[in-house]
Design a protein around this motif. Structure first.
Motif, PDB file in Angstrom:
ATOM      1  N   ALA A   2       0.831  -1.208   0.000  1.00 19.87           N
ATOM      2  CA  ALA A   2       0.000   0.000   0.000  1.00 19.87           C
ATOM      3  C   ALA A   2       0.867   1.260   0.000  1.00 19.87           C
ATOM      4  O   ALA A   2       0.585   2.215  -0.734  1.00 19.87           O
ATOM      5  N   VAL A   3       1.931   1.254   0.801  1.00 23.38           N
ATOM      6  CA  VAL A   3       2.845   2.401   0.833  1.00 23.38           C
ATOM      7  C   VAL A   3       3.534   2.553  -0.519  1.00 23.38           C
ATOM      8  O   VAL A   3       3.639   3.657  -1.052  1.00 23.38           O
ATOM      9  N   VAL A   4       3.995   1.453  -1.084  1.00 26.17           N
ATOM     10  CA  VAL A   4       4.674   1.493  -2.387  1.00 26.17           C
ATOM     11  C   VAL A   4       3.732   2.016  -3.463  1.00 26.17           C
ATOM     12  O   VAL A   4       4.122   2.843  -4.297  1.00 26.17           O
ATOM     13  N   ASP A   5       2.483   1.567  -3.451  1.00 25.54           N
ATOM     14  CA  ASP A   5       1.517   2.058  -4.445  1.00 25.54           C
ATOM     15  C   ASP A   5       1.310   3.557  -4.312  1.00 25.54           C
ATOM     16  O   ASP A   5       1.300   4.290  -5.310  1.00 25.54           O
ATOM     17  N   ASP A   6       1.165   4.025  -3.084  1.00 26.57           N
ATOM     18  CA  ASP A   6       1.006   5.456  -2.847  1.00 26.57           C
ATOM     19  C   ASP A   6       2.249   6.217  -3.306  1.00 26.57           C
ATOM     20  O   ASP A   6       2.154   7.269  -3.947  1.00 26.57           O
ATOM     21  N   PHE A   7       3.427   5.678  -3.002  1.00 24.63           N
ATOM     22  CA  PHE A   7       4.693   6.282  -3.394  1.00 24.63           C
ATOM     23  C   PHE A   7       4.784   6.416  -4.913  1.00 24.63           C
ATOM     24  O   PHE A   7       5.090   7.490  -5.433  1.00 24.63           O
ATOM     25  N   TYR A   8       4.466   5.351  -5.636  1.00 26.41           N
ATOM     26  CA  TYR A   8       4.532   5.429  -7.098  1.00 26.41           C
ATOM     27  C   TYR A   8       3.475   6.366  -7.658  1.00 26.41           C
ATOM     28  O   TYR A   8       3.722   7.062  -8.655  1.00 26.41           O
TER      29      TYR A   8
END
Length: 133
Positions: A18-24
């Motif tokens: 979820a954090v990675v998706d938000d980051f991208y």
């Protein structure tokens, strides 16, 4: 009783993803950084970044993509690009209420690859020719 690992505190694979998706999403919305991803397989990048952070946080996942340096040799990042991306990562972690110490640990993992992210193909050739690689 053992303390939860960073991996567990981040919500394991689902929380990290979820954090990675938000980051991208933030990277792709950034007018300065988005061009770096114009020809990229962003879904693959999200998966490999998730695996990378899961492994770095002590999870069972294994990062088995191309080494960071080799994967980024063709990308003309500057120091300001790296800082901008790290700011986005910090904002993503903050949006998920990741405690400051844990967020610093995650950002520190990525920041630790600064030299690899900034490497250029000509440096690779020069190091190979000088016997450093």
């Amino acid at each position: 009783m053992t303390q939860p690992t960073l991996y567990e505190r981040l919500g394991e694979r689902d929380g990290i993803r979820a954090v990675v998706d938000d980051f991208y999403d933030r990277l792709l919305d950034d007018e300065t950084l988005a061009p770096f991803f114009s020809d990229a397989d962003v879904d693959r990048l999200r998966r490999t970044q998730t695996d990378f952070l899961c492994e770095a946080a002590g999870g069972p996942e294994t990062y088995d993509a191309e080494p960071v340096r080799e994967a980024h040799l063709h990308v003309p990042f500057t120091e300001s690009h790296i800082e901008r991306a790290l700011d986005h990562l910090t904002d993503s972690l903050d949006s998920f209420d990741v405690p400051a110490a844990d967020a610093e640990a995650v950002v520190g993992v990525i920041a630790g690859y600064r030299e690899e992210l900034l490497a250029r193909p000509e440096e690779e050739r020069d190091e190979r020719e000088s016997g450093q690689l």
